[in-house]
Design a protein around this motif. Sequence first.
Motif, PDB file in Angstrom:
ATOM      1  N   ARG C 254      -0.362   0.132   0.578  1.00 29.48           N
ATOM      2  CA  ARG C 254       0.318   1.433   0.535  1.00 29.48           C
ATOM      3  C   ARG C 254      -0.227   2.371   1.596  1.00 29.48           C
ATOM      4  O   ARG C 254      -1.427   2.477   1.794  1.00 29.48           O
ATOM      5  CB  ARG C 254       0.185   2.052  -0.854  1.00 29.48           C
ATOM      6  N   ASP C 256      -0.409   5.472   1.610  1.00 29.74           N
ATOM      7  CA  ASP C 256      -1.142   6.644   1.128  1.00 29.74           C
ATOM      8  C   ASP C 256      -2.467   6.252   0.472  1.00 29.74           C
ATOM      9  O   ASP C 256      -3.087   7.059  -0.188  1.00 29.74           O
ATOM     10  CB  ASP C 256      -0.280   7.439   0.154  1.00 29.74           C
TER      11      ASP C 256
ATOM     12  N   SER D 290       5.081   7.094  -4.090  1.00 32.29           N
ATOM     13  CA  SER D 290       3.682   7.486  -4.127  1.00 32.29           C
ATOM     14  C   SER D 290       3.463   8.753  -4.955  1.00 32.29           C
ATOM     15  O   SER D 290       2.346   9.090  -5.267  1.00 32.29           O
ATOM     16  CB  SER D 290       3.143   7.678  -2.713  1.00 32.29           C
TER      17      SER D 290
END
Lengths: 304, 279, 338, 338, 391
Positions: C254, C256, D290
């Motif tokens: 991911r 983030d 996210s």
Amino acid sequence: MIATVHPPTGATAVARRGRPSRRRLRIAPYLQAAPLALALLVFLVVPIATILVVSFWDYDSVRVIPDFVLTNYEELLGSAVTWKTYLNTIRYAALAWAFTLPIGFAVAYFLAFHVRTVMWQMVLFLICTVPFWTSNIIRMISWIPFLGRNGLLNQTLIGLGLVDHPLEFLLFSDFSVVLAFVHLYTLFMVVPIFNAMMRIDRSLIEAARDAGANGRQILWNVILPLTKPGIAIGSIFVVTLVMGDFITVRLMSGGQSASIGLTIANEISLLQYPAAAANAVVLLAVVMLMVVAMLRVVDIRKEL
Amino acid sequence: MRTTARRGLSFYLLAAVFALFVLFLYGPTVTIAVLSFQGPEGGLTFPMNGVSTHWFANLFERQAVGDFGGSFRRSLALGLIVMVLTVVISVSAGFAFRRGFIGSTALFYLTVSSLVIPSILVSLGIGLLFTIVGIEPAWYSSALGAHLTWTLPFGLLIVFAIFNRFDKSFEEAARDLGAGPWQTVRHVVLPILLPSIIGVALFGFTLSYDEFARSLMTAGSNNTLPLEIYGMTTNVTTPVLYALGTLTTVFSFLVIAAGVGSVLLLRRWRTRGGRGAAA
Amino acid sequence: MRSGAAVELIALSKVYGRSVAVDRINLKIPAGSYCCFLGPSGCGKTSTLRMIAGHEEISSGDLLIGDGVVNDVPPARRGTAMMFQNYALFPHLDCVDNVAFSLKMRGVPRAERRERARAMLDTVHMGAYAGRLPSQLSGGQQQRVALARALITEPGVLLLDEPLSALDPFLRDRMREELKRLQTDLGITFIHVTHSQSEAMALADLVVVMNDGRIEQAASPRELFNAPRTAFVARFIGGHNVLTHERLGPVALRTDRIVLSQAAGGAPDDARQDAMHVEGTVNAFEYHGSSVQLSLAVPGADEFTVVMDEARFFADPLSVGARVRASWRDGDLHRLQA
Amino acid sequence: MRSGAAVELIALSKVYGRSVAVDRINLKIPAGSYCCFLGPSGCGKTSTLRMIAGHEEISSGDLLIGDGVVNDVPPARRGTAMMFQNYALFPHLDCVDNVAFSLKMRGVPRAERRERARAMLDTVHMGAYAGRLPSQLSGGQQQRVALARALITEPGVLLLDEPLSALDPFLRDRMREELKRLQTDLGITFIHVTHSQSEAMALADLVVVMNDGRIEQAASPRELFNAPRTAFVARFIGGHNVLTHERLGPVALRTDRIVLSQAAGGAPDDARQDAMHVEGTVNAFEYHGSSVQLSLAVPGADEFTVVMDEARFFADPLSVGARVRASWRDGDLHRLQA
Amino acid sequence: AQNIKTVTLRQFGTGVSNLNAFADKVKEDLGFTLQMTALDSDAVAQRAVTQPKSYDIADIEYWICKKIFPAGVLQPMDVSRIRYFDKIVPIFVTGKLNPASAIAQGTAPHSVGFVEGKDSKTFAKQPTQWMTLIPTIYNADTLGIRPDLVGRPVTSWKDLLDPAFKGKASILNIPSIGIMDAAMVCEAMGAVTYGDKGNMTKEEIDKTIRILIEAKKAGQFRSFWKSFDESVNLMASGEVVVQSMWSPAVAAVRAKGIPCVYQPLKEGYRAWGGGLGLAKHLSGLELEAAYEYINWYLSGWAGAYLNRQGYYSAVLDTARQHMSEDEWGFWMEGKPAQKDILSPEGKVMEKAGAVRDGGSFYDRMGAVACWNAVMDEDRYMVRKWNEFIAA
Ligand SMILES: Nc1ncnc2c1ncn2[C@@H]1O[C@H](COP(=O)(O)OP(=O)(O)OP(=O)(O)O)[C@@H](O)[C@H]1O
Ligand SMILES: Nc1ncnc2c1ncn2[C@@H]1O[C@H](COP(=O)(O)OP(=O)(O)OP(=O)(O)O)[C@@H](O)[C@H]1O
Ligand SMILES: [Mg+2]
Ligand SMILES: [Mg+2]
């Protein structure tokens, strides 16, 4: 901050630059429209005005005599024949309309909704137009060997044992006149209706089917209302063409029926121009009224 | 499996209607075509009296009366002139209408009325006008004008339809790239519209080529082909008329085929030109 | 009002001529759920939806709605209703008549059907526009009318083909919320086609990611985001870097979950190595409001994206060309099907 | 290649008949910057851009490009080039001829102009498609050709009207990056119209937010996001709640700066009070990958949105209807113009 | 100086006599060019009056001349320059075929054949030095019948309205001519008595039209015809078995092998005649050429050509010199043909042994009951005729 936002300077700023720029472009449309305007002015407006003027002139057996008389209109409107002829012409228009509309609609429907590729639509449409490249007049006289007492159709019918006498009404009758009109003008109905149908979003039909409409309901509730402008334009074509016709009526009725166009043509051939002109003015008024009535259904400019 | 793809009953019904309609349209044309192959002794009606090409040959011989050749040449010339004028005038007017000008609505409705005014009235009006003014009507003046009142509205309507689908941003892009007004028209607008313009041209030509009522009082001393044919019907009783009909059909067919062919060719050429350059 | 119906596709295929648009897909959509079909252009989403609606013939396989096979049932009797991408409102009818259309087809008397249509317009907050023609409405308003028209048949399944794509971004967010609210309130099954992953994420209980006529993954948004099954899914839903891990093979990381720090210098590490960090140069960055997205040029990966909080970024801003080290925790790597 | 030119609008207005599309706007766009016009539909973005391009007559005011007033200069001599929304590639010309068009208009000989066009196509990675007609290209490819065609005139200012809106989301992100790269490489001024705030944020050095023919705010993306001037801007760019503060008046509060906790109970606080927290109920939540976005029903505010990290949310998930307390730091409140 | 061979004369008229063969022969004999335009009879009248500059020579009918000449578009001809003036059949000069015969009703050619002076537009009562038209072609018309289909002898004009032929009759739809046929019918039926069929009163017109309308409503007529081919086709196809007809049309039907008779009737014939007129604008060399042409026309070759088609020519003596004895006997004297009779193009028209319907020239032209005419009440008549057509 990388940008400077000036405070608005007020209404004076608007006033300061009121001058139109690029004036040169402004005359261009007038120049471009001029040929059309000129052509229509010289060959339509002035001639129609001439007709109007001449309709008040007098005439003898060979000449027109500039004058201002109302006799042309008096004779025209005072005569029962005129009224009968108008009725007859309108009857033809109504009959022609009544046949060209359903046929034109069915043909347009077939082309628009059942023929799936544009290529095939083009091909089938061109097939429909081929017969129109034969001279109208020759095409009309060729109905005679086909529909006549001893014509192809009667012989076939007798040969098949369907009838024992030749059918007389096939030729030189209202039947044959209307038949010829349908033959000549159905395509004028097909094209605008087809055009309108092609612009119906196909998802509308799916939406209707989704809502439970069957074929007939879709036709009646969706396709027909949305085809209305096309129908109106087609009707204008057919009605005006029939209203002004003279050659079809003469050839196909064996000269036995009258139409306004034919009356005018006769008067022209007898050099009775003022009478023809008066007749023409009245015809023009009638046709224009009919067209205006039909135009209420549709804004042509939107339909292109 | 239920299907929207499968042909329903209505398809077959409508296909039958369409087939009948086509048959009906072709009836006279086929009759003419068949009868034009009458034997030398045959008449204008059935039955066939032998089969020959006599009447086609006869068509090119000198007739007892009339002048096919001359009238055909005049009709051809007139058709071509009308075609060119129709294209030029209606395309130019199309530009004007797009730009907008005072009186455009009036001019538009005038054009539309030109379409709905019966032909014979136009013929009469122009005939009268020329007589009164004292100009000799002729196929290249009065008849030309009369034909234009018929072809221009059609031309303009088609041009409207074309322009309604023509994106203004093409012209703006051209202007942005430094093209002058004429260059824009020459290098961008006309090439893009060319196929449609060919359509207008064909339309103009065929409408004029077969126009009868509007020529009636305006053709002057020399007949156009439809007038000549009409005159012929008053004194010719042989299938040479049908032969003429068949030939004019074939001729129109060739004209249309040439038009459609050139559009297709143009398209092909453009595509191929594209590929060729890529190779 | 009828409650939602389950939909099941069994080896469903759609073939146009020679090309296979939908290739034997199997899927079970629970009754009352919000299902989104997500995928790139041409992957077969619309074809699938139209087969469910009955507007497209099924080439092979079976379609179950509720508990019957409906392959041959006409659209109106499947208990489905469709909302078209361009809304397909009848331009000649006003809002009431548009909504009342299906009742009219069923022969409901005029007064009654208009009343019911008005009531339905009220539920989509369009009561005030009842008498307007579609052309007099804005896009969002048209959409509500289309929704009302679809809902008046009390369908068990509502089918929507890119219902939001014609709206501007502002309106899109608003209508998105309304769609969700409506689905929750009515409890019927929604099947919604889109190619926006954020739309699918925000709305769906079940996201079906399609590619090239096949289903790549059908899962809840959270599962999809946290456990994409294939590299395609990971890339398509966004927010992931796809790397090739020496031990694990293809993995998703991911964007983030990455921390940037000063590059350590020395020989550059390779992303393929079994390391939890990589060094690279900043290629570009995009400001996204609350976050900033950086593209790094990293050896061994075509693209490497890092998303970090705006405040954190601007506290110690990096410029293009800066060398950085990106590190992550081992648990943030998610293994993908090869 | 020519370098970027500055553009200045001085009390620029556009009036169509009676309606004012652009209302005396003033703006200075520095040479070589990337400027985005952002605003809702119909706010006057396109009109402004077209006045700059010279495709629309200026109703009043002055337009300066470089250092001259160009109100009456024809488009081709303003040193601007325009890329049209639908690209407006000439359908009858192949890529080379499309790109070479402006050279042809200037009378550059065939061989030379084709060579230069090819070179330009290479810079947009379209060299391989030089011989294709526009209809044989995909949307993204068409866009590159359009770009090449605009750039070959070596403009000081490139004008783009919603250049990305015709592309699908996947492609859109790719082309966005390329546009930015190109602008950085060439150093010319880009003026780009969009109604997507994320596009504007990601691309622009200067974002001009328009509303109703006027400029609401012109600032860098970061300034815009952290210090929106008006409630309109705060709402339009998203990511903010607009509240009415008793002392400060209207204020903006970033949705990602709010912390949720268990509600304290007792009498509900009012958001208008001079408090740094508020209590409310969870109305809905949207999964965004996210992050998760919650809508709260809070007394005294129409909408109240909270964005929190996905992992944090799911660690202690809230369900719809839960009562929560939302709190923030005083410094996170940003005062808006009334 | 200009040579007469460079002259081009433009002639127009109906297809009946505007034959290209004439133009060829003129070129051969006289050396100048003759351009022929064939039109239908309506167009002829129209063109003559409205476009006088578009022609040099008008080939028109006498009754049309009555309308046209006063319009001043034609110039009269000096008879002293017409070589065969004295030999022109006297019908066109005095109105009498021979001194004993009565002058028929209608617009008899001689009554519009002369004007008072060179620039006069008023017709002279007696022959003068100035002739309006030089006669070219004329004939006596009657009913045509299909002997195989009528089923009984047809002897009178009134048979046209005999209910026995219901739905199988036809009449000519050119008002000025049709009304004359109608008048012949009505007179034969005894329904109307006319002062002068060629110049009816309003009452007479009303009565005639009323009878026609009744017949039309009763379904008597199959069709009306206006052009030559229509009449031929109607007859040949059997659509119609009795109709007013023109002589060459009968020949055309017979040429297809279909029996058709040009039936002489006891009331006599309705006659018509055409002639050449000179356009007002002709002068100088062109006028010279025009006179030459006219003299050539009367000199026999043209006459023979016309006679061979079943029409009659103006100067019989010269025509005879260009015809064989057999031809002359068949066409002009009513004798049985000795050999096959050929058309001018060389096609067989009649087999040997055939006899011409109606007999000799004198039998036919001597039995003319009336001529095609223009009435004083022309305008009224046309209106009423249109009523008939529209009924
Ligand atoms: N009527 C048709 N005839 C032939 N091929 C078709 C037809 N409809 C769709 N296809 C093809 O089937 C495939 C799937 O199309 P479909 O419309 O289902 O895709 P989609 O996922 O909805 O794409 P998009 O996001 O672009 O709407 C595509 O390759 C398309 O070209
Ligand atoms: N040619 C025109 N004639 C009349 N009004 C116009 C014209 N062009 C634009 N307008 C009006 O001017 C206003 C501004 O239009 P403009 O196209 O500049 O908006 P925009 O911000 O580009 O909107 P969008 O995002 O929808 O493209 C709108 O209200 C529009 O209706
Ligand atoms: Mg789709
Ligand atoms: Mg815009």
